[in-house]
Structures are given as C-alpha cells and as structure tokens.
Scaffold this motif. Structure first.
Motif, PDB file in Angstrom:
ATOM      1  N   GLU A 376      42.234 101.633  56.355  1.00 40.63           N
ATOM      2  CA  GLU A 376      42.885 102.278  57.487  1.00 40.63           C
ATOM      3  C   GLU A 376      44.393 102.439  57.293  1.00 40.63           C
ATOM      4  OE1 GLU A 376      42.975 101.620  62.239  1.00 40.63           O
ATOM      5  OE2 GLU A 376      41.083 101.155  61.229  1.00 40.63           O
ATOM      6  N   ALA A 379      45.158 104.822  54.493  1.00 38.45           N
ATOM      7  CA  ALA A 379      44.792 106.186  54.858  1.00 38.45           C
ATOM      8  C   ALA A 379      45.875 106.821  55.729  1.00 38.45           C
ATOM      9  CB  ALA A 379      43.444 106.203  55.576  1.00 38.45           C
ATOM     10  N   LEU A 380      46.452 106.023  56.631  1.00 34.47           N
ATOM     11  CA  LEU A 380      47.515 106.556  57.472  1.00 34.47           C
ATOM     12  C   LEU A 380      48.730 106.933  56.625  1.00 34.47           C
ATOM     13  CD1 LEU A 380      48.658 107.294  60.241  1.00 34.47           C
ATOM     14  CD2 LEU A 380      49.356 104.903  60.531  1.00 34.47           C
ATOM     15  N   MET A 383      47.840 110.086  55.034  1.00 26.41           N
ATOM     16  CA  MET A 383      47.820 111.203  55.980  1.00 26.41           C
ATOM     17  C   MET A 383      49.228 111.690  56.305  1.00 26.41           C
ATOM     18  SD  MET A 383      44.945 112.514  56.830  1.00 26.41           S
ATOM     19  CE  MET A 383      45.162 113.246  58.442  1.00 26.41           C
ATOM     20  N   LYS A 384      50.187 110.759  56.315  1.00 28.84           N
ATOM     21  CA  LYS A 384      51.570 111.187  56.554  1.00 28.84           C
ATOM     22  C   LYS A 384      52.033 112.131  55.439  1.00 28.84           C
ATOM     23  CE  LYS A 384      53.136 107.097  59.093  1.00 28.84           C
ATOM     24  NZ  LYS A 384      53.818 105.788  58.929  1.00 28.84           N
ATOM     25  N   SER A 387      50.021 115.523  55.663  1.00 34.08           N
ATOM     26  CA  SER A 387      50.509 116.406  56.731  1.00 34.08           C
ATOM     27  C   SER A 387      51.736 117.177  56.272  1.00 34.08           C
ATOM     28  CB  SER A 387      50.859 115.591  57.978  1.00 34.08           C
ATOM     29  OG  SER A 387      49.744 114.856  58.412  1.00 34.08           O
ATOM     30  N   ARG A 390      50.789 119.846  53.653  1.00 31.66           N
ATOM     31  CA  ARG A 390      50.151 121.027  54.253  1.00 31.66           C
ATOM     32  C   ARG A 390      51.171 121.932  54.909  1.00 31.66           C
ATOM     33  NH1 ARG A 390      45.003 117.728  56.789  1.00 31.66           N
ATOM     34  NH2 ARG A 390      43.672 117.846  54.939  1.00 31.66           N
ATOM     35  N   ILE A 391      52.148 121.330  55.580  1.00 30.72           N
ATOM     36  CA  ILE A 391      53.174 122.170  56.207  1.00 30.72           C
ATOM     37  C   ILE A 391      53.931 122.943  55.126  1.00 30.72           C
ATOM     38  CG2 ILE A 391      55.378 122.077  57.479  1.00 30.72           C
ATOM     39  CD1 ILE A 391      54.015 119.986  59.306  1.00 30.72           C
ATOM     40  N   LYS A 395      47.551 122.646  49.428  1.00 32.69           N
ATOM     41  CA  LYS A 395      46.207 122.252  49.852  1.00 32.69           C
ATOM     42  C   LYS A 395      45.894 120.840  49.376  1.00 32.69           C
ATOM     43  CE  LYS A 395      44.820 126.990  49.683  1.00 32.69           C
ATOM     44  NZ  LYS A 395      44.415 128.076  48.808  1.00 32.69           N
ATOM     45  N   ALA A 396      45.745 119.929  50.314  1.00 34.80           N
ATOM     46  CA  ALA A 396      45.454 118.544  49.953  1.00 34.80           C
ATOM     47  C   ALA A 396      44.524 117.963  50.989  1.00 34.80           C
ATOM     48  CB  ALA A 396      46.749 117.745  49.915  1.00 34.80           C
ATOM     49  N   GLU A 397      43.750 116.961  50.593  1.00 34.30           N
ATOM     50  CA  GLU A 397      42.869 116.333  51.561  1.00 34.30           C
ATOM     51  C   GLU A 397      42.705 114.844  51.283  1.00 34.30           C
ATOM     52  OE1 GLU A 397      38.562 117.484  51.069  1.00 34.30           O
ATOM     53  OE2 GLU A 397      39.392 119.050  49.779  1.00 34.30           O
ATOM     54  N   TYR A 399      40.033 111.645  51.210  1.00 31.38           N
ATOM     55  CA  TYR A 399      38.607 111.326  51.250  1.00 31.38           C
ATOM     56  C   TYR A 399      38.370 110.580  52.557  1.00 31.38           C
ATOM     57  CZ  TYR A 399      33.912 110.253  49.786  1.00 31.38           C
ATOM     58  OH  TYR A 399      32.550 110.206  49.721  1.00 31.38           O
ATOM     59  N   PRO A 400      37.414 111.027  53.390  1.00 31.97           N
ATOM     60  CA  PRO A 400      37.377 110.495  54.753  1.00 31.97           C
ATOM     61  C   PRO A 400      37.009 109.013  54.857  1.00 31.97           C
ATOM     62  CG  PRO A 400      35.575 112.041  54.381  1.00 31.97           C
ATOM     63  CD  PRO A 400      36.472 112.146  53.208  1.00 31.97           C
ATOM     64  N   ASP A 401      36.230 108.495  53.909  1.00 32.36           N
ATOM     65  CA  ASP A 401      35.770 107.108  54.037  1.00 32.36           C
ATOM     66  C   ASP A 401      36.365 106.221  52.949  1.00 32.36           C
ATOM     67  OD1 ASP A 401      33.562 107.462  56.170  1.00 32.36           O
ATOM     68  OD2 ASP A 401      33.179 109.052  54.696  1.00 32.36           O
TER      69      ASP A 401
END
Lengths: 457, 457
Positions: A376, A379-380, A383-384, A387, A390-391, A395-397, A399-401
């Motif tokens: 968790e 991941a945060l 994600m920062k 984000s 992307r702005i 293109k980036a992602e 992995y959700p789990d």
C-alpha cells in the motif's frame, strides 16, 4: 450458458493490436482526405428500408440485413397475406429498417435531404461500417468498413486529377511503394462499342474485355465471338490488344481507333487531361496507368473509372477504386448532380501492410512503463509519480495488486511494456526509482525528473 | 421517389462540424484512456441473439433490435407455431442475430471467448455505437455511442482511485471545470439495510433514498413508510439525512451508524481508501464527493458506484457513471472475475460543452486556403502550389470550376475558409500569389515560400 460464447459468422472481434493497426490506416486516410479539403459526415447505421431497397439490384436486395419491427409486429400482417407464408412478401410489413449496405446510397440520401444546408461543390468523406449478408469467405466479411471520399456538384476534371494524387499521397504515407492506379473512362468503352457497331452488346463486350489479364487475347476473342460479336468487329478491335507504350502513345492509338465516335473521342480527351496534368504535377511513389479493359461498376459510372492495384509482389486484388457518376442523387429526386468519388479497401490494405511488414512498431499505443506494486505505502509512492507522468503525457501504469514480483514482471513482458519501475523502501527513502529495461535486464537508479526525461524519449 | 428522403426516428445524420466536435471529445477520452494504460478492442455490431437476450431484463429484451434471418426465413417456422401468429414466440425462429444493446455484455463475451489470449488484469476501452428500440425523446436516441473503460481480473481498489483520476483528467482536458464525481459503495447500502433490519427491502429502500435530491427528507421518509419500513428503522436512518462535512467526517458518522454491520464497515473502509488516496494525490479541476444516496445499477454493482455530474450552472443529469461488479463474466461461464469500469456520456458531454461554449475554434479541420480557379492554365499553376502545400501538411484546395469570382469567394465564405489565393496571369508572370484575408479583405502579394510559411502558422 456453459458452452463457450461465439460471434456470428462473417463478423470479427478486434484485439488491441488489431485496433491500433486498423486505426493507423484509418488515420492516415482521414488526414489525407482532410488535407485535400474533404470533410467528414456520418449517417445512421440503419436507414428506412425504402431508402436502400431497389438500389443495388435484386442480388443486393437479398444481401441487405433487415431489422425486425419492435413490439407485436405480426399484428400488422393481414391474415390473407399471412396465410401465404411467403417470406419475400411479408418482409416489408414486418421490417421497416435495414442496415446500410454501402456508404454511397446513404450519401446520396444525405445530399438530397440536406441540400439546403450544403455548400456545393460538396467534398465529403465517410468512414463507417457496412453490412452485407454475403456468404463469408477468406477476406470477405458481413461487417466491414468502407472509406469513401466524393465530390458532388461539379463536373471539373481537376477532381479526377486530385483523386489520383490523393491515392498516391495515402499509399506513400503508408510506405506502400509500387502501387498502380489504373484509369479508364466509360466513354471510351461506349466509343469502342459504337465503333464496332455493338452498342447493344456493351456489357457483354466489356465483361469479356475485363478478363484480358486472366484469359489472354484469344480467350477474350473467343468469348466475344460467343456473345455474337462479329469477326469484322474483332478486326477493328485489334489495336486494343496491343495498346502499349507511354500514356500519350496509347492515347494517340485510341484517338485513331475512335476517330468516328464523338463520345469515344470525348473519353480520350478526358483521359488525356488527367494523364497530362498528373505527368506535370508528378506522383510520389505510385504510377498511373491507362487500362481500357477496366470496367468495374459499369452500370454506375459515366466518366472516369479508377482501380488501384497492390504492388506486384503481393497477390491481392484491387485495394481501392472509384469513378464518376452523373446522376447519383437522381434516385432521390435531385437531378443533374454530377459526382466523382473513390474508396479505399481497408481490409485488403491491412493484409498487404501485414504481408510486407509495413506497420510501424510504434503503432500500438502501449504503456511505456509498469510500476511494480510492493504494497500500500509503496503503491501510493508510485501513484504520485504516475500521476505526474500522465500529466506530462507519458503512458504509465501501476500493477494493481501487490502480488509476487515474477507475476508482475510477467505481465509487463506479455503486455510488451518496455520498462518496469521498482520503488520499494530503499528507493522511497532515497526519493528515487529503479528503472529496469525489460529487454536487456539492465537496471538504473534515478530521481523523478531523470525518470520523466528518460521516459519522455 | 419524389418525396424528400428521411432517416428512421431516433437516428441522426452528423454534418462535418458535428463530426469534428464529436471527434474532439472522443479523441480526448481515447488519449486519456491510453495514458492510463487502457487498450482498445472492438466487437461486431451484431451478436448472436443468445448472447444478448436475457441479460438486460424483460424490458431490455424488448428494446433489443433483432435482425431478420436471410433467405426464406419463414420456411423454418413449423406450421403449428406459425398458425398461432404470436410475434414473441416466432421471433427466435426468424431472427438469430441482434444489434448490440450496450458494450458491457459484448465485453464479457469477449473476455470469456478470448480468455486464453488475454493477459489479466485486462484493461480495455471500447468506443462504439449501441442501439436501443427506446421511445426517442430529447437527448435519447436509438443509435448512440458508448465510451467504456473497464479492468477485469483484479480486486485492487487502486483501480477505483485511478478511475476518479481519469474522470478528472478527461474533464480537465475538455476545460470543463466544476464537475462533481460522486461515489458510493453498494456494501454501504447493504449495511444500512442490515442495520435497520430491512435486508429484504434493499431495492425499495435505495430507490426511495435515491430521490433525496428531488423530493427532500420528508418525501423520502413518506415513500419508505409506504414501502413498509418501520418508524424505528427510520429513526436509525436519521444520521443519513444530515451527512455533511468533509469526507472523513462523513465516513466517521457512517462508521458509527454501521458499527454492527460487517459488510457496511467494509463498504466504509473501501470508500475511505479511495477518498484518502485521492486527497493525497489531488485532482486537477473536479471534486470527489461521497453520496450515500447514489444507487445506479444496483442489481449489477457489488462495490464502488460512481456518477459524474456536470457543473451546477448547466441543467444536465449525469455525464458519466460506473462501478465495480464481481461477476461480469459469470453469465458466460467464467467465474470469479471481478471487474470495475466507468463510462462517459458522449451526447450529454457534447451538449454541456456546447452550452458553455467550450469547443475550441480549431476543432473543425477545415481547409486553410482556397485557390481561385481562373481557367486551365492558371489552375495548373495553382495545383502545383497546392500539391507542395499538401506535402508540407497544409490543408488547401482549388475551386474545381473556373466560374465567376463572386461564386468562388462565396464558397470560401460559406465553408469558413480563412484565405483565398488569387493567381492570374499577372501573378504567374511574377511567380507569385495574391493572398486575400477573407475577414479583413486585406490582400498581400507573396512568393511561394512566403505563402507556405504564412499558411503554416
């Protein structure tokens, strides 16, 4: 439902790679249409049946997909008609709408319906699916896209010149070299029929001539004899079988052959205007070739006839075609609206580009980087960064789990994502990221701005 | 056919300006989907009827457009069945295909059919038309586009976080400020029903609660009483009617209210994860708002529920929505495939952008310059310039006919083309062009490279 689901025959699912490749072709065509001053319109997928029926001949009527009326549609069928149990007779009572069969008739309908809002000459393009209840076979589908550009409201031959350039521009951009744009004129075919005294046999005669490529000179003559064309006429036709040399040499021979036919000479002059101007303006990669055997859509075209052939090394029929028609909108009551148009065969162009390995690698718009998920907090942190990337348009992602690293790496591999980014406790402390090249395995540590700069390129 | 042709009710023609504006929205959504790692798929317009029927309830089945079988379709109807003349019973015999009603069921079918080729979690987007035999009314059509993005194969709540960001990103790019992303969780609704001892009245209860905006607290309570919800239960519900303050204050109140419901607490914790992380990550222009009255698609969603409202100054319902569903592909035999997805309401977004005047002027991809046609020689001179401009990516066109200047200028005006270019004998001699600004009327003489540079900007 436990059996695996399927789709109707003749239809297709497109996966992400296929969609991206198809869009690459669509976008190239659209950009070029727009560069040439064409503007997009769209029409509904289904039309009132009366708009479509009777416009494509008996065979066409059969191949149109009809939509069943909603509600209690049988209540409108009177008992006498119903008792006959005749599918043909009942159809028009229980179905009032039908899926569009091509883009040409809906376009004609559009022009007539909106004639007061349209500025003529009207240069429109339209790229939408059409549906035909044809027997599916290799390369023939029940749902497929047509890509059409037409001008209505002007008889100027400059438009024919522009369409030749447009074909050349699209195929040059697609890097498909060696395309041949074949051109003929319906008036030349009429002129030949007139010259040999076989006006009434125009169709038979052109159908036979159209086969020259396949069955050779003797085959064509045999078929013509069978259709009742005289030896004398065949004699007169002889120059057609040895029509070679440059465009201007061919036109000279045709002029001699057709010297007694007014319409024939007009056809030659129209051809001459197009080939002369194209010679002056030049083409990028395609070549323009006169082909008096070309007769596609003869019932329809009244002037120029176009057909585009793929480069000789691929065995594929025509990848585009078109022509001039003098009375497109007459079927809907608007007379004297001359038009000329061309179309691109998307599915065949796709196959040609695939066979010749001409799709650029960058066509599929895939993510550039996958951030590995370590839990968790991590991941945060990821994600920062994501984000902000992307702005910046990268293109980036994530992995959700937070599953096993191997599984996450496997996902990046299968998705063909070029870089994995690892950011665990160590990186978080150092406010950094570890970038791993999925191909070489090489790992580099960098801060955010280095990462952003790296991924941007 | 002499009467003016028309199109079926509930369908639309789109003119060039409308197509360009729609594409502006589509392209913004597509780019953002792709930036977030979603990849496009496409499915056929029609599916086998068995794929669609029974998936949308009885009302949905009625609204699905069915396609009549080809050929002598009545010959397959046995005489006994035929003699009943019952539309409902005969339909499945004379129609085996139907137009897609939404993108969700075809997506589920796609996932199950291609499960062995797909890398999970599968992030796909799909932008295609759907058809519904609904009664047409203002803003409701029989053919319209859906724009969906979904992830299947992971239960991670990071995906919900990303969808909130994605909504914010799209509407920010469209320059539509003041959008509200409302969020709820099906588990909270279940928890409330459990807490007040009305599990069997979950639907009645949420339908009433959903109307809070419209009919107020007393109206909702009245409806709940009518549905048999007790005074005691209403007492317990009281905190819901005064749920205000920051997200964390609201979540605190919900936790107290639902303290005895395991599922309710789980719902609150899921909401908390999303709101906390969004608060940390920040949004560009939208705001995220907890709304426990939100119940759209209740039969369907099992976790998060989203709905997006347009800015308050426009009177327009939701412009997007979505949620998590735990068993999308179960209907086709693939169990335990959790998914979450959102969709954008294209037609309503279009109306909002139009009302707020937010379409950029540059959306329509119009020609930059019209070359006036003074005759054959001059036209060729113009075409040489036009060909070079097009290769440089500049949209330019020649008026096809050498008609009166006024008519040609009128065409440029009506088409909103900014510049007319005049090149007659004088200009040809000087190897120059006269550029006329269609708005100011100002004329400037320039050579080709000046012209190219000028039009490029």
């Amino acid at each position: 439902m436990s059996k695996k689901p399927s789709i109707p025959k003749g239809t297709r699912d497109f996966n992400p790679e296929e969609v991206s490749r198809r869009n690459y072709i669509f976008n190239t065509i659209k950009e070029t249409f727009s560069l040439y001053g064409f503007q997009p319109i769209e029409t509904p997928s289904f039309e009132n049946s009366e708009t479509l029926m009777g416009k494509y001949g008996e065979e066409g009527d059969r191949l149109i997909f009809k939509i069943l009326n909603s509600g209690d549609y049988l209540s409108k069928v009177d008992d006498k008609l119903y008792s006959e149990k005749d599918s043909n007779k009942i159809t028009s009572t229980i179905s009032e709408k039908a899926l569009r069969y091509d883009l040409t008739v809906p376009f004609a309908r559009y022009v007539v319906q909106h004639q007061n809002e349209i500025t003529f000459p009207f240069k429109r393009y339209q790229i939408q699916p059409v549906w035909r209840a044809d027997r599916p076979q290799k390369g023939r589908f029940r749902e497929f896209f047509q890509c059409d550009a037409d001008v209505v409201g002007s008889t100027s031959l400059w438009q024919e010149v522009e369409f030749v350039q447009l074909y050349d521009a699209v195929f040059s951009k697609l890097n498909l070299k060696g395309v041949t744009i074949k051109i003929n004129n319906r008036k030349i075919l009429s002129g030949i029929a007139e010259t040999i005294g076989a006006e009434d046999k125009l169709i038979d005669f052109t159908v036979a001539l159209d086969k020259l490529d396949k069955i050779g000179e003797e085959g064509v003559k045999k078929e013509m004899r069978e259709k009742g064309i005289s030896e004398d006429a065949l004699q007169k036709l002889q120059p057609l079988f040895s029509l070679n040399g440059t465009a201007s040499e061919q036109l000279k021979k045709l002029k001699a052959l057709l010297s007694n036919s007014k319409i024939g000479i007009q056809g030659v002059e129209e051809l001459e205007f197009i080939t002369d101007n194209i010679e002056t303006l030049g083409l990028q990669t395609a070549s323009l070739q006169i082909d008096v055997t070309l007769a596609r859509g003869l019932n329809y075209y009244t002037g120029a006839i176009f057909e585009v052939s793929a480069p000789k090394e691929v065995n594929m029929g025509s990848i585009g075609g078109g022509g001039r028609y003098d009375d497109l909108t007459g079927i809907f009551g608007l007379k004297d609206m001359s038009g000329v148009g061309i179309s691109f065969g998307l599915d065949r162009i796709y196959l040609v580009l695939e066979e010749l390995n001409l799709f650029p690698e960058t066509v599929s718009d895939n993510s550039k980087a996958l951030f590995i998920n370590f839990g968790e907090k991590e991941a945060l942190y990821a994600m920062k960064a994501i984000s902000k990337l992307r702005i910046a348009g990268i293109k980036a992602e994530l992995y959700p789990d937070a599953t096993k690293m191997g599984k996450q790496m496997g996902y990046a591999d299968k998705r063909n994502i070029a870089f994995a980014i690892l950011a665990g406790e160590k990186e978080m402390e150092a406010q950094s990221f570890t970038l791993k090249n999925m191909k070489s395995g090489e790992q580099t540590q960098m801060d955010f701005s280095e990462l952003e700069t790296f991924l941007k390129n």
